[in-house]
Each structure stands twice: as structure tokens, then as C-alpha cells.
Enzyme design. Structure first.
Site, mmCIF file in Angstrom:
data_model
loop_
_atom_site.group_PDB
_atom_site.id
_atom_site.type_symbol
_atom_site.label_atom_id
_atom_site.label_comp_id
_atom_site.label_asym_id
_atom_site.label_seq_id
_atom_site.Cartn_x
_atom_site.Cartn_y
_atom_site.Cartn_z
ATOM 1 N N LYS A 85 0.600 -1.013 -0.100
ATOM 2 C CA LYS A 85 0.353 0.155 0.487
ATOM 3 C C LYS A 85 1.094 1.704 -0.183
ATOM 4 O O LYS A 85 0.212 2.083 -0.745
ATOM 5 C CB LYS A 85 -1.260 0.023 1.345
ATOM 6 C CG LYS A 85 -1.890 -1.479 1.089
ATOM 7 C CD LYS A 85 -2.820 -1.212 2.127
ATOM 8 C CE LYS A 85 -2.221 -1.577 3.627
ATOM 9 N NZ LYS A 85 -2.140 -2.893 3.767
ATOM 10 N N THR A 86 1.854 1.236 0.670
ATOM 11 C CA THR A 86 3.236 2.765 0.922
ATOM 12 C C THR A 86 3.665 2.180 -0.197
ATOM 13 O O THR A 86 3.631 3.790 -0.469
ATOM 14 C CB THR A 86 4.447 2.497 2.320
ATOM 15 O OG1 THR A 86 3.022 2.113 3.557
ATOM 16 C CG2 THR A 86 4.343 3.096 2.246
ATOM 17 N N ASP A 130 -0.890 6.253 6.718
ATOM 18 C CA ASP A 130 -1.096 4.819 6.870
ATOM 19 C C ASP A 130 -2.176 4.439 8.158
ATOM 20 O O ASP A 130 -1.581 5.238 8.786
ATOM 21 C CB ASP A 130 -0.087 4.324 6.987
ATOM 22 C CG ASP A 130 -0.090 3.197 6.967
ATOM 23 O OD1 ASP A 130 -0.471 2.499 6.778
ATOM 24 O OD2 ASP A 130 1.573 2.510 7.234
ATOM 25 N N THR A 179 -5.890 -1.791 6.839
ATOM 26 C CA THR A 179 -5.723 -3.345 6.967
ATOM 27 C C THR A 179 -7.229 -3.658 7.363
ATOM 28 O O THR A 179 -7.638 -4.102 7.842
ATOM 29 C CB THR A 179 -4.952 -4.155 8.546
ATOM 30 O OG1 THR A 179 -5.088 -3.423 9.136
ATOM 31 C CG2 THR A 179 -3.571 -3.513 7.382
ATOM 32 N N ARG A 238 6.467 -7.515 1.163
ATOM 33 C CA ARG A 238 7.671 -7.946 2.501
ATOM 34 C C ARG A 238 8.116 -9.102 3.080
ATOM 35 O O ARG A 238 9.232 -9.129 3.165
ATOM 36 C CB ARG A 238 6.628 -6.943 2.977
ATOM 37 C CG ARG A 238 7.913 -6.589 4.200
ATOM 38 C CD ARG A 238 6.746 -5.768 5.843
ATOM 39 N NE ARG A 238 6.501 -4.430 5.198
ATOM 40 C CZ ARG A 238 5.544 -4.059 5.360
ATOM 41 N NH1 ARG A 238 4.222 -4.440 6.382
ATOM 42 N NH2 ARG A 238 5.087 -3.185 4.811
#
Ligand code: ADE
Length: 352
Positions: A85-86, A130, A179, A238
């Protein structure tokens, strides 16, 4: 593109006292610190692997905004941690040719935190928040008119002499990430023009991500070895990149040969007790506990959390999504249940 990050506070994304898990999809301190200069992140749609439907939607929106010379509409990205997302927010700012200001909702505690960010925006800048579901009430209320009318409503002065002042803001784009899309208040949710979900990645995409990262790290690695990382990274880039770094450590110390092969990956990840499906101790304990309750559950979330010594929110948003995704676990109205597939996975581990 410049990135400005302010007090990113993700301190509660892991349960207290817990030792770090290699397969925790939440960012570790080292990864948070490297948001600004992480050379591994893709910078454009063209080097962002996977999430094709998302890239298609955002690609059109970016082209249309650029064509009209306008700021991109506000975007809400939701989905499990670690899926990019980032990274996607940074890609958007690069594609748009604007600055990206990065922050995290818990860091916006005082009104001046969000005000400071908003008044410093340049036209069409991108503001990335975030964990937006954790936005403090004051920040959320200041954001509503900012998002809708590019207006910041401030109270100046105190007591009977206080007045409302409205400040005009430049057009900007808010990219919110969460999330837990369901935990956003509906007035906030309604202010996003685009709401998009990130999905777990497929094996071929994960293999390609491992190959790309290995190339950037200067590693010589076989295709099979990248596929083994893909199988064990829980559908999450990640984690794939983190596993790759642990494999690199192992290869450095072993210093066996020129090429990292799948056998070396297997040995390295076994050392970290990450099994062939990417499950670690906590996953196996969770499934094992369910097996012990009437042959597979149901067990309520709170009971499960207490039995495992884990925080229930961490279990729900960090541990369970992948177990649900691979069909090892089911959520039922009466509680969590292990599936036949989950049972056979645990049984195969117990045999070894
Ligand atoms: N690294 C992490 N996520 C990635 C992605 N989606 N594409 C390319 N490299 C990545």
C-alpha cells in the site's frame, strides 16, 4: 519526487513482549526507517509486479488527472499488511510527478499535527496516511472540509473571543491505507473517490518479485530458489524480501557456491522455522490448539488469543488472514475452526 515522512508510529502493530517473527507481515523498525530511501521499492507502475486490476484502475485515474491538469481523486487502499500500500502511494506520486508526504494516523494526535501537514502541501501533492482507521477524532474532523472543499476550519483564540477561521488549501490527494476498511467511519470512507483492495500475490508474481529484489541486491540465485521463497512468503512481498535477506545471510556464512539454489533456501528458512507453506511457530500453535479442542474447534477469538498469549487484534489482522487465505482456518459464527486442509498440514509436520 521528494518524500517527507513525519513521526511514523506503528509501534502497536505487534503484540507486546512478542519476539519478532520472520513472517510477520507488519514492517519491522529497519523497514519503517527505510521508507525514504529504500532502493528496493518499485517506483513506477511498470516495475510494480502484480495487483494488475489495481494498477489498471489507478493507471486510468492518473492519466485522466494528468490530462485534466488536476489533482488525483482521494484514494483508499485496504488489505492485509505487507502487500504494497505504501509502495503504491509512492508509485502514484512518481507517476503524477508530485511530492509524497508520508505519515501514520496515530502520529496525528494533536490538531497541530494534521494542520501542519495540510498547510504545507503544494498544489496536487499527495498526502499518505497509513493506518487511517486509527485517525484521532480531531484530525478526522479537520480532514472532512479539507477533503471535500479544500478548506481548513480553524478555531483561533480562546473562550468567548474565539472565532472560526477558514483557510483555503491547494488541491491535493489523500491516499489512506488500512488493514481494516470496516473500522473507518462512514463519513470518512465516503470522501474517497477510489476505494481499492490489495490482494495476496500469486506464486508467479512472488517469484518475479524475489528475482527482481535478488537482482537489486546483487545476488546470484536460481529460478527454483526464488520459487521456494515465493512458496514460503505467505503471498506477501514484504515477507519475500525479508526471507531473501535471511537467505543472503545464510549464503554469506556458508559461502558454498556461486549460486543460491533451492536447497540453500530450504536450509536457511528451516533454520528460521518457516515451513514449506510459510507457517511459523505461532501459526502452528494456533492450528495445533484448535486440533486439541473437540478435534478442530470452534474456539472464540478471545479464548484463542488467551491460550496463545497473543493480542486478539494481532491474531485477527496479522496471523489469521493468511491462514484463511490458504484454507487452513475458517471463521464461523461460533468461533475459529481448523479445516481438513489445515489438519493435514499440521499432521504432516508432526510426522517429521
Ligand atoms: N517489492 C515489493 N513489492 C513489489 C512489487 N509489487 N513489485 C515489485 N517489487 C516489489
Amino acid at each position: 519526487m521528494a518524500i517527507v515522512s513525519s513521526n511514523i508510529d506503528r509501534s502497536d502493530s505487534r503484540s507486546s513482549g512478542e519476539k519478532h517473527r520472520t513472517v510477520d507481515p507488519s514492517p519491522i523498525q529497519e523497514e519503517i526507517g527505510s521508507v525514504r530511501e529504500d532502493g528496493l521499492r518499485p517506483k513506477h507502475f511498470s516495475d510494480y509486479i502484480g495487483q494488475t486490476p489495481l494498477k489498471d484502475v489507478l493507471g486510468i485515474a492518473v492519466k485522466a488527472a494528468l490530462g485534466r491538469g488536476e489533482a488525483l481523486d482521494h484514494v483508499l487502499l485496504y488489505g492485509p499488511p505487507g502487500l504494497g500500500k505504501t509502495t503504491m502511494a509512492l508509485v502514484l506520486s512518481n507517476e503524477l510527478g508530485v511530492k509524497c508526504r508520508i505519515t501514520s494516523a496515530p502520529a496525528l494526535e494533536r490538531p497541530r499535527d494534521i494542520v501542519g501537514l495540510l498547510v504545507n502541501l503544494q498544489p496536487k501533492d499527495l498526502l499518505f496516511i497509513d493506518e487511517i482507521h486509527r485517525l484521532p477524532r480531531v484530525a478526522e474532523e479537520l480532514l472532512y472540509p479539507a477533503l471535500e472543499d479544500k478548506r481548513l476550519d480553524l478555531t483561533v483564540g480562546k473562550g468567548s473571543t474565539s472565532r472560526m477561521r477558514s483557510l483555503e488549501l491547494p488541491p491535493f490527494t489523500l491516499v489512506g491505507a488500512t488493514t481494516r476498511a470496516g473500522s473507518l467511519s462512514s463519513p470518512l470512507r465516503d470522501r474517497f473517490g477510489l476505494t481499492e483492495r490489495l490482494e495476496f500475490y500469486g506464486l508467479q508474481d512472488l517469484k518475479a518479485i524475489a528475482q527482481r529484489t535478488a537482482g537489486l541486491l546483487g545476488l546470484v540465485i536460481s529460478e527454483d530458489a526464488c520459487f521456494e521463497i515465493a512458496r514460503r512468503c505467505r503471498g506477501t512481498p514484504r515477507i519475500a524480501n525479508r526471507l531473501l535477506k535471511r537467505v543472503r545471510d545464510f549464503a554469506t556464512v556458508r559461502d558454498e557456491g556461486a549460486v543460491i539454489d533451492s536447497r540453500l533456501v530450504d536450509e536457511a528458512l528451516n533454520l528460521h522455522r518457516v515451513d514449506d507453506r510459510g507457517l511459523d511457530e505461532i501459526d502452528r500453535r494456533l492450528l495445533g490448539f484448535l486440533m486439541g479442542v473437540d478435534g478442530g474447534g470452534p474456539v472464540g477469538l478471545e479464548t484463542l488469543a488467551a491460550a496463545l498469549g497473543e493480542d486478539s487484534a494481532t491474531l485477527e489482522s496479522v496471523v489469521e488472514p493468511y491462514l484463511l487465505q490458504v484454507g487452513f482456518l475458517q471463521r464461523t459464527p461460533r468461533g475459529r475452526v481448523i479445516t481438513a486442509r489445515g489438519k493435514s498440514h499440521i499432521a504432516s509436520k508432526e510426522k517429521k
